[in-house]
Enzyme design. Structure first.
Site, short mmCIF file in Angstrom:
data_model
loop_
_atom_site.label_atom_id
_atom_site.label_comp_id
_atom_site.label_asym_id
_atom_site.label_seq_id
_atom_site.Cartn_x
_atom_site.Cartn_y
_atom_site.Cartn_z
N LYS A 29 0.83 -1.21 0.00
CA LYS A 29 0.00 0.00 0.00
C LYS A 29 0.87 1.25 0.00
O LYS A 29 0.66 2.17 -0.80
CB LYS A 29 -0.91 -0.02 1.23
N ARG A 98 -3.14 3.19 8.56
CA ARG A 98 -3.48 2.03 7.73
C ARG A 98 -2.34 1.03 7.69
O ARG A 98 -1.20 1.39 7.45
CB ARG A 98 -3.76 2.48 6.28
N GLY A 107 -8.43 -8.00 4.73
CA GLY A 107 -9.20 -8.10 5.96
C GLY A 107 -8.43 -8.61 7.16
O GLY A 107 -9.00 -8.87 8.20
N MET A 109 -5.69 -7.10 8.70
CA MET A 109 -5.30 -6.07 9.65
C MET A 109 -6.13 -4.84 9.34
O MET A 109 -6.49 -4.62 8.20
CB MET A 109 -3.81 -5.78 9.50
N ARG A 343 -3.27 -1.05 -6.66
CA ARG A 343 -2.34 -2.16 -6.73
C ARG A 343 -2.66 -2.95 -7.99
O ARG A 343 -3.74 -2.81 -8.55
CB ARG A 343 -2.45 -3.06 -5.50
N HIS A 459 -3.98 -44.20 -4.33
CA HIS A 459 -3.82 -44.72 -5.69
C HIS A 459 -4.79 -44.03 -6.65
O HIS A 459 -4.41 -43.55 -7.72
CB HIS A 459 -4.05 -46.23 -5.68
N ARG A 582 4.67 -47.23 -19.64
CA ARG A 582 4.72 -48.33 -18.66
C ARG A 582 4.19 -49.57 -19.32
O ARG A 582 3.21 -49.51 -20.07
CB ARG A 582 3.83 -48.01 -17.46
N SER A 786 16.61 -41.31 -17.32
CA SER A 786 15.33 -40.66 -17.05
C SER A 786 15.12 -40.69 -15.55
O SER A 786 15.13 -41.76 -14.93
CB SER A 786 14.20 -41.39 -17.77
N GLY A 788 13.38 -40.89 -12.28
CA GLY A 788 12.09 -41.32 -11.73
C GLY A 788 11.96 -40.66 -10.37
O GLY A 788 12.31 -41.23 -9.34
N THR A 789 11.47 -39.44 -10.39
CA THR A 789 11.55 -38.67 -9.15
C THR A 789 10.53 -39.10 -8.10
O THR A 789 10.64 -38.72 -6.95
CB THR A 789 11.40 -37.16 -9.44
N ASN A 790 9.53 -39.92 -8.51
CA ASN A 790 8.63 -40.44 -7.47
C ASN A 790 9.39 -41.39 -6.55
O ASN A 790 9.39 -41.24 -5.33
CB ASN A 790 7.45 -41.19 -8.10
N ASP A 791 10.05 -42.39 -7.17
CA ASP A 791 10.82 -43.33 -6.35
C ASP A 791 12.01 -42.65 -5.71
O ASP A 791 12.37 -42.95 -4.57
CB ASP A 791 11.30 -44.51 -7.21
N CYS A 854 10.64 -38.41 -15.71
CA CYS A 854 9.34 -38.99 -16.03
C CYS A 854 8.48 -39.17 -14.78
O CYS A 854 7.44 -39.78 -14.83
CB CYS A 854 9.49 -40.32 -16.76
N TYR A 874 14.53 -32.92 -21.47
CA TYR A 874 13.07 -32.92 -21.56
C TYR A 874 12.44 -33.27 -20.23
O TYR A 874 13.09 -33.82 -19.35
CB TYR A 874 12.60 -33.90 -22.64
#
Ligand code: ADP
Ligand code: MG
Ligand code: MG
Length: 902
Positions: A29, A98, A107, A109, A343, A459, A582, A786, A788-791, A854, A874
């Site tokens: 502000k 203010r 809302g 403050m 703003r 899942h 897969r 590649s 496998g960022t989940n595992d 992947c 990629y």
């Protein structure tokens, strides 16, 4: 003994000293009030006390040295400029106090108006306003009310009751009907309330009012609701708020005065035009408080043409200056327009794209900047169909919005039935308690998935998100009875074939069909809307910005697709290949029997027979996919999950055996299966016999898959298409594993490829931490990695993905151990570091090594930026996320590489 070194620190800035880039110090502000002041717009003079002063106060519990003096100096110069003194009994200067943090916290403050009024200056104020007693007393009662509530924690309802009481006594519901005498009486009532709650009289000393109000704004930073809001919005807790002291202008001086809010464009659709509300004879928050009915801003043209035209001119100037949609608060005091706030305004996802496109057309920004102004989360929102909830439709249950979208269809309870009905062209909703890999075909066939158990990482949720399919999980009011083919919820019984509608954004479940609207943006991506020839501002803007993203990005975007249909769709969405195909589903459904034969094989011959029977089926699957991906690379992952996942659950087999025995039937096969399930049971299947380990212990399994892939590629090539297979080995942790698989694979490939010209790459997943840490060695045997960022996340953190969210993630999020689930967005410092090490060491060993990702992170905006920074070639994500990844890859290039086109 006061610390002298802080005395010279600058804690107070005149509006003329600041600018819009000082938000850290002056808050949003204050910075924007300064900017407007310097633009020459009519802003009531004032000054800003910095966030640093606030932080110092919060750290020590008292105002920092030097602050009081600096406030004094700035107040004096404000008084000189205004020709009035704060709270002067004859001719008072009044100010507002203010709050204003770096990020807007709506809302959270509050603001105190009319500071400087007391029993004496109220008379002076009336004289100043030409004897307008009503106005003066109205202003005074507002001060006591706001000061009481905000500074002294007097319950606001008490003031409201007193106001209602005064109106009732007068026989009116409109506060404008209260006259000076009534308001004067109200001031007395307010003072009593103040005294009752604070044990002291309402402070009469103007400077004390000011100091207490400033301190209250500082303290409001740590008020409970502010803390909660920040946690929710992920706003850092240590920023502090600035305090703006602004000389008052009055919209409550009579019918020629008023107050309003305005937007320079429609924040809903982005359309150009004038949007806002105006309320005559009112002050401050009356506009939004809904006390009286506002009029559309256009009405102001009739009420006060001069101010109206001036306002339009100012709005155009602000837009030209900020080069973006602005929102504005203004007040008109007896025909003079004052700007009280501006703003860059919030907007919907659709408006974000439309406005960015317009601003390019108007020459205000270039395409790089347009790209910067939108994001993948907004694009994703625009791709989901929505329910048309015109009337207030009541949901029968509410679960977790696990995968957004809107879906209606006939209820089915099994995967098989889902496939059956879908084949007949019916839309179906698959309802389960929870899903498992066996439900995959049904999930693919269904329009939506509804489960009574499980959270956002169940899942059902994960797979549905991956497919871009609507899913509501964990709707625990549903009592699902699969054998009876029905579920009950409240007093309703829903049978197979009944229609339900689910909203994957809100988690709401409705009975019956709710009409939905398809997303125009998806129609565009699908190719059925031509942006050059339709009059649709949103589609045109999306097209324009996506085209620029594609031209700018360095990361290629592939898709995770297991079927020809998915591959085709992803290709329309702009996928430049498959990053993960897969092969698990190729072992499911009616092929399950062959898998059972494979598992139960007692001799090499039996095993070879089972594999030989699977070979043509898999080959056909690959042919379909290679055809769809003609000319583009397709990474196929050899079988990954533990084989026992393909067998029925233990309990079910035990029951089957018992029932068959009872009937005196032959139970040899059931018993053998049961024994196999018992034998193959693993305590930690995710860390057990899976991935490359399967390939190394089950002779011929990987060989069959390699043969099917290569034969399919050769067949497709002979038909005139171009197949570019990349065979990917999962779960490798040591180069020796990969070398063993590779040696066998290369023999088969050489034999099958012959003179067809097909080239087959062999690479590996990097998903075990050890693989990342020995990437230099592994790269010797791999043509691509590649991630496998989940595992990698699962094993990097030691989290069992299926268990952790429900068990303790909420607590970790609450404690700030992480700000977002590391399965949702890559953990840059830990798991991301493994990616970085592997990318660097892999490339050092083999410079032409192709690098991709992947895991689900491939479609997550923040993660895409990280993969860009690390220098991957990629990302690969579900078909539905492909446009999101394209957009974010473009944004990453613009943001991190800088840009030549600017
Ligand atoms: P918020 O951050 O909640 O919008 P503001 O500080 O903007 O709070 O103030 C609340 C209301 O009071 C707004 O309508 C604003 O325009 C009005 N207001 C604030 N300062 C002044 C002032 N000096 N003169 C007149 N009205 C003011
Ligand atoms: Mg405001
Ligand atoms: Mg894996």
């Amino acid at each position: 003994m006061a610390a002298q070194e802080t005395v010279d620190h600058k804690y107070v800035y005149d509006f003329a000293e600041g600018n819009k880039d000082l938000k850290d110090l002056l808050g949003g502000k204050g910075a924007n009030l300064a900017e407007m002041t310097n633009l020459g717009l009519p802003v009531p003079p004032g000054f800003t006390i910095t966030t640093e002063a606030c932080k110092a106060y919060l750290d020590t519990g008292r105002e920092p040295d030097g602050l009081a003096g600096q406030i004094e100096t700035h107040l004096e110069s404000l008084e000189r400029e205004m020709g009035r003194k704060l709270g002067d009994p004859q001719d008072p200067l009044l100010v507002s106090v203010r709050s204003g943090a770096k990020f807007s916290m709506p809302g959270m403050m509050e603001t105190v108006l009319n500071v400087g009024l007391n029993d004496r200056s109220v008379v002076g104020l009336s004289a100043q306003a030409g004897g307008n007693d009503r106005f003066a007393w109205d202003s005074y009662r507002r001060l006591i009310q706001m000061f009481g509530k905000t500074v002294c924690e007097v319950p606001g309802e008490e003031f409201e009751h007193a106001l209602d009481e005064a109106k009732r006594a007068k026989g009116t519901t409109n506060d404008l009907d209260l006259d000076a005498g009534d308001l004067r009486g109200l001031v007395d009532a307010y003072k009593k309330i103040f005294l009752k709650h604070t044990g002291r009289e309402f402070p009469q000393e103007p400077r004390e009012q000011l100091d207490l109000a400033i301190r209250a704004v500082f303290e409001s930073w740590n008020a409970e609701r502010a803390v909660l809001y920040r946690r929710q919005e992920r706003i850092p807790a240590d920023l502090g708020t600035a305090v703006n002291v602004v000389s008052m202008v009055f919209g409550n001086l009579g019918p020629d005065s008023g107050t309003g809010v305005a937007f320079t464009r429609d924040p809903g659709s982005g359309a150009q035009g004038i949007y806002g509300d105006y309320l005559a004879n009112a002050q401050g928050e009356d506009v939004v408080a809904g006390i009286r009915n506002t009029v559309p801003l256009q009405e102001l043209e009739r009420l006060d043409k001069k101010s109206y035209e001036q306002l339009l001119d100012f709005m155009a100037r602000l837009e030209g200056h900020y080069k973006d949609l602005c929102d504005i608060e203004f007040t008109i005091e007896r025909g003079k327009l004052w700007m009280l706030q501006t703003r860059v305004g919030k907007r919907t996802a659709a408006a974000a794209f439309v406005i960015a496109g317009q601003l390019v057309d108007e020459g205000l920004i270039d395409l790089d900047e347009a790209l910067h102004r939108v994001n993948g989360a907004q694009l994703a929102q625009l791709m989901f169909p929505r329910f048309q909830l015109d009337h207030e439709l009541q949901p029968v249950a509410k679960g977790i919005g696990a995968s957004p979208g809107a879906a209606s269809g006939k209820v089915v309870f099994t995967s098989a039935r889902a496939v059956e009905l879908a084949a007949e062209g019916e839309a179906v909703i698959l309802v389960r308690r929870e899903t498992n890999p066996d439900d995959l075909n049904g999930m693919i066939a269904a329009k939506g998935i509804l489960t009574s158990r499980g959270g956002k990482t169940s899942h059902a949720a994960v797979v549905a998100r991956g497919m871009g399919k609507t899913c509501v999980s964990g709707a625990d009011e549903l009592d699902v009875n699969i054998p009876a083919k029905k579920f009950t919820v409240g007093e309703h019984v829903v049978n197979e074939g009944d229609i339900v509608s689910i909203d994957g954004t809100t988690g709401k479940v409705y009975l019956g069909e709710v009409p939905s609207m398809p997303s125009e943006v998806v129609q565009y991506f699908e190719g059925s809307l031509d942006p050059e020839h339709i009059d649709n501002a949103l589609v045109r803007a999306v097209h324009r910005i996506m085209t620029h993203a594609d031209a700018t990005r360095r990361l290629a975007v592939r898709t995770n697709a297991d079927t020809g249909a998915d591959a085709a769709r992803a290709r329309r969405f702009g996928a430049e290949g498959i990053g993960l195909c897969r092969t698990e589903h190729m072992f499911l459904g009616d092929r399950r029997e062959l898998v059972e034969r494979l598992i139960l094989a007692r001799t090499d011959g039996e095993r070879a027979d089972a594999l030989a029977a699977l070979l043509p089926l898999q080959r056909a699957d690959f042919i379909e996919i290679f055809r769809e991906m003609d000319g583009l690379p397709v990474t196929v992952r050899l079988i990954d999950p533990p084989l026992h996942e393909f067998l029925p659950p233990l309990e079910q087999l035990a029951v089957n055996v018992a029932v068959a025995q009872e009937r005196g039937e032959d139970v040899a096969k059931e018993e053998a299966l049961l024994a196999a399930v018992r034998r193959m049971h693993e305590e930690n299947p995710m860390l057990g016999l899976r991935g490359v380990r399967l390939g190394l212990v089950i002779p011929g399994l990987f060989a069959m898959q390699v043969r099917a892939i290569t034969e399919a590629a050769v067949a497709v090539t002979r038909d005139g298409a171009v197949a570019k297979p990349e065979i990917m080995v999962p779960l490798v942790g040591a180069v020796q594993e990969l070398e063993t698989v590779r040696a066998e694979a290369e023999k088969i490939i050489a034999e099958v490829v012959g003179d067809s010209g097909v080239e087959v790459l062999i690479g590996t997943m990097i998903e075990v931490p050890r693989a990342a840490l020995t990437a230099g060695q592994i790269a010797e045997a791999a043509q691509f990695f590649s991630f496998g960022t989940n595992d990698l996340t699962q094993m990097g953190w030691g989290f069992s993905r299926d268990d952790v969210e429900g068990a303790f993630f909420w607590r970790y999020l609450e404690l700030g151990i992480f700000g977002i689930s590391p399965f949702e967005s890559i953990d840059r410092d830990g798991v991301g570091r493994l990616v970085r090490i592997a990318a660097e060491e892999g490339r050092a060993a083999r410079p032409e090594l192709k690098l991709g990702v992947c895991g689900e992170h491939g479609g997550d905006p923040d993660s895409v930026h990280f993969f860009h920074e690390v220098g991957l070639d990629y990302v690969s994500c579900s078909p539905f996320r492909v446009p999101v990844a394209r957009l974010e890859a473009g944004r990453a290039a613009v943001e991190t590489d800088g840009s030549d086109s600017r």
